[in-house]
Design a protein around this motif. Structure first.
Motif, PDB file in Angstrom:
ATOM      1  N   VAL A   1       0.847  -1.191   0.000  1.00 25.04           N
ATOM      2  CA  VAL A   1       0.000   0.000   0.000  1.00 25.04           C
ATOM      3  C   VAL A   1       0.882   1.240   0.000  1.00 25.04           C
ATOM      4  CG1 VAL A   1      -1.819  -1.209   1.272  1.00 25.04           C
ATOM      5  CG2 VAL A   1      -0.160   0.187   2.522  1.00 25.04           C
ATOM      6  N   LEU A   2       0.380   2.294  -0.608  1.00 18.69           N
ATOM      7  CA  LEU A   2       1.038   3.597  -0.576  1.00 18.69           C
ATOM      8  C   LEU A   2       0.079   4.554   0.116  1.00 18.69           C
ATOM      9  CD1 LEU A   2       3.511   5.257  -1.419  1.00 18.69           C
ATOM     10  CD2 LEU A   2       2.347   5.750  -3.580  1.00 18.69           C
ATOM     11  N   LEU A   3       0.412   4.934   1.348  1.00 11.95           N
ATOM     12  CA  LEU A   3      -0.466   5.754   2.180  1.00 11.95           C
ATOM     13  C   LEU A   3       0.224   7.075   2.495  1.00 11.95           C
ATOM     14  CD1 LEU A   3      -3.076   5.978   3.926  1.00 11.95           C
ATOM     15  CD2 LEU A   3      -1.725   5.012   5.811  1.00 11.95           C
TER      16      LEU A   3
ATOM     17  N   THR B   1      -8.066  -9.350   5.047  1.00 11.17           N
ATOM     18  CA  THR B   1      -8.369  -8.126   5.804  1.00 11.17           C
ATOM     19  C   THR B   1      -7.256  -7.818   6.797  1.00 11.17           C
ATOM     20  OG1 THR B   1     -10.745  -8.484   5.577  1.00 11.17           O
ATOM     21  CG2 THR B   1     -10.020  -7.037   7.368  1.00 11.17           C
ATOM     22  N   ARG B   2      -6.781  -8.845   7.490  1.00  9.67           N
ATOM     23  CA  ARG B   2      -5.717  -8.639   8.479  1.00  9.67           C
ATOM     24  C   ARG B   2      -4.436  -8.128   7.817  1.00  9.67           C
ATOM     25  NH1 ARG B   2      -1.289 -10.867  10.914  1.00  9.67           N
ATOM     26  NH2 ARG B   2      -1.160 -12.586   9.413  1.00  9.67           N
ATOM     27  N   ILE B   3      -4.089  -8.697   6.673  1.00  9.33           N
ATOM     28  CA  ILE B   3      -2.849  -8.313   5.998  1.00  9.33           C
ATOM     29  C   ILE B   3      -2.949  -6.897   5.429  1.00  9.33           C
ATOM     30  CG2 ILE B   3      -1.362  -8.854   4.024  1.00  9.33           C
ATOM     31  CD1 ILE B   3      -0.954 -10.602   6.493  1.00  9.33           C
TER      32      ILE B   3
ATOM     33  N   GLU C   1      -0.792  -0.184   8.604  1.00  5.30           N
ATOM     34  CA  GLU C   1      -0.098   0.211   9.830  1.00  5.30           C
ATOM     35  C   GLU C   1       1.407   0.338   9.590  1.00  5.30           C
ATOM     36  OE1 GLU C   1      -1.445   1.176  12.760  1.00  5.30           O
ATOM     37  OE2 GLU C   1      -3.288   1.070  11.560  1.00  5.30           O
ATOM     38  N   THR C   2       1.952  -0.545   8.749  1.00  5.36           N
ATOM     39  CA  THR C   2       3.376  -0.456   8.415  1.00  5.36           C
ATOM     40  C   THR C   2       3.673   0.849   7.683  1.00  5.36           C
ATOM     41  OG1 THR C   2       3.499  -2.871   8.231  1.00  5.36           O
ATOM     42  CG2 THR C   2       5.279  -1.612   7.220  1.00  5.36           C
ATOM     43  N   ALA C   3       2.785   1.246   6.778  1.00  7.11           N
ATOM     44  CA  ALA C   3       2.963   2.510   6.060  1.00  7.11           C
ATOM     45  C   ALA C   3       2.927   3.695   7.023  1.00  7.11           C
ATOM     46  CB  ALA C   3       1.888   2.655   4.990  1.00  7.11           C
TER      47      ALA C   3
END
Length: 436
Positions: free
Chosen positions: A4-6, A24-26, A32-34
């Motif tokens: 993802v790019l957030l 959904t969890r991933i 959250e990592t972003a």
């Protein structure tokens, strides 16, 4: 794997479980990592655009290697080994052979609207032996290059037909005199040696993420910085190095990279000048480009994509050009030098500026003739000095699709594969020394 790019920051997470709840969890974990990445990010990530594509692709093959019986494969390997060991009177004490196959299934989907399915088939056979005599042990090998192709690449007549030559050369090598020279000489490099020099001294230095310092803590940076683009005399004016992910049977050939960017062909070095880099969508934007040249790859569903070397090769010499010559003509026109086949040990500094390479076999050339084998030779050079010292290169008929199935990059390490098609070359005034 989900990337993802957030708000200009990357996040990535992966799982081997494919259920709605796990997806959904991933996704949430990647988000959250972003958010965490954004805390220390100095500049937001921006990407060049890419169109949406929907396509399915299979590597063109004639024979599926996974439909060939194991017994047939094993019998070929045992026959090769038995033939090698029949040369024990020549000192051959060890033999090996292998057949390597892979089927890689990739599905790429993006919010741009792309859904791309690609199935790749890879085949790679090889063999070798070791002579033990004269207080020494020396090996010699023969491989058909790793390619994206089916079982038709396993040419048993070719493999068995090279056993005698390889065994004889291993025996000659173990009795060959140690190389004791220390100075500059002329080298004639077969494609089986040159491909690795292309890989290490042209491929890695032009990965744009490396140029920008993304790997500085692990694998170093690059001397080929962006202020050198279209300026640096990387090689002699008759040298052209081409990236080509459309190349038939190339180890890195596929219609799309792992950002959904179509495969392309472009010059990295054109008429000796640094012409371009290997980019993904992020580094292409930073360079001011409007699109990526499609060099983004991940080695599995659990790995995040990064810039990787595509198929990258040396264009053959032009017909009739004064610098185009056959391998035989190069040898005949060399007063003193060394002919090198195959790869050996190698090292290169953290900026890809200064390197050392060995080989699998070496022959002394004197007065236009091969006079016998040598052993334990290495050559040393600065990257641009080496490529500017090539005064002859082979024509189209001598092009060989050599390559590697084992290129490591990143933390944690990812493995990529690519072809470095090339021709024989002659290189003047290169430092040589004794290897081990």
């Amino acid at each position: 794997g989900i990337r993802v790019l957030l708000d200009g920051a990357w996040g990535f997470a992966a799982s081997h479980r494919i259920t709605p709840a796990e997806i959904t969890r991933i996704v949430n974990l990647a988000v959250e990592t972003a958010k965490g990445s954004r805390l220390t990010q100095q500049e937001p990530v921006k990407l060049v655009p890419v169109e949406a594509y929907q396509e399915r692709y299979n590597t063109p093959i004639k024979i599926n290697p996974f439909e060939v019986p194991i017994q047939e494969k094993a019998e070929l390997l045992l026959k090769i080994n038995d033939q090698f060991l029949s040369y024990q009177d020549k000192g051959i004490k060890k033999a090996y052979s292998f057949l390597s196959f892979a089927q890689e299934d990739k599905i790429f989907a993006s919010t741009v609207g792309s859904i791309i399915e690609q199935t790749l088939y890879r085949s790679y056979p090889g063999m070798g032996c070791t002579a033990i005599a004269n207080g020494d042990a020396k090996g010699r090998n023969y491989e058909r290059p790793p390619l994206n192709i089916g079982y038709e690449h396993i040419d048993s007549a070719d493999l068995l037909g090279n056993v005698e030559r390889v065994a004889e050369e291993a025996s000659e090598k173990v009795y060959a005199p140690e190389f004791t020279g220390d100075g500059k000489t002329t080298l004639i490099l077969k494609p089986s040696n040159l491909f690795l020099t292309i890989h290490e001294s042209v491929g890695h230095p032009t990965e744009l993420d490396r140029v920008y310092g993304y790997e500085a803590n692990f694998a170093g940076t690059s001397f080929a910085t962006t202020d050198n683009l279209h300026q640096l005399q990387y090689a002699a004016p008759w040298i052209n190095l081409v990236a080509d992910r459309t190349q038939p049977q190339g180890r890195s050939t596929m219609p799309y990279d792992d950002e959904g960017v179509p495969a392309q062909r472009w010059y990295v070095v054109k008429d000796g000048i640094l012409n371009d880099y290997l980019t993904d969508r992020e580094t292409a934007f930073r360079l001011g480009r409007s699109s990526s040249n499609g060099s983004s790859f991940a080695d599995s569903w659990s790995s995040t994509p990064m810039v990787r070397i595509p198929n990258l090769g040396l264009e053959p010499g032009k017909p009739g050009d004064s610098h185009t010559a056959t391998l035989e003509e190069m040898i005949a026109d060399t007063e003193e030098g060394i002919l090198i086949d195959g790869i050996g040990s190698y090292s290169i500094d953290q900026q890809r500026r200064n390197f050392q390479f060995g080989g699998d076999a070496f022959w002394q050339v004197k007065n236009g003739k091969i006079t016998g084998m040598l052993k334990n030779v290495t050559y040393h050079s600065m990257t641009t000095d080496f490529w500017n010292s090539i005064d002859a290169l082979g024509g189209e008929s001598e092009l060989v699709q050599c390559g590697t199935n084992m290129c490591g990059k990143g933390e944690p390490m990812q493995i990529a594969q690519m072809t470095h098609a090339c021709v024989p070359v002659r290189v003047r005034n290169i430092q040589v020394g004794r290897g081990s």
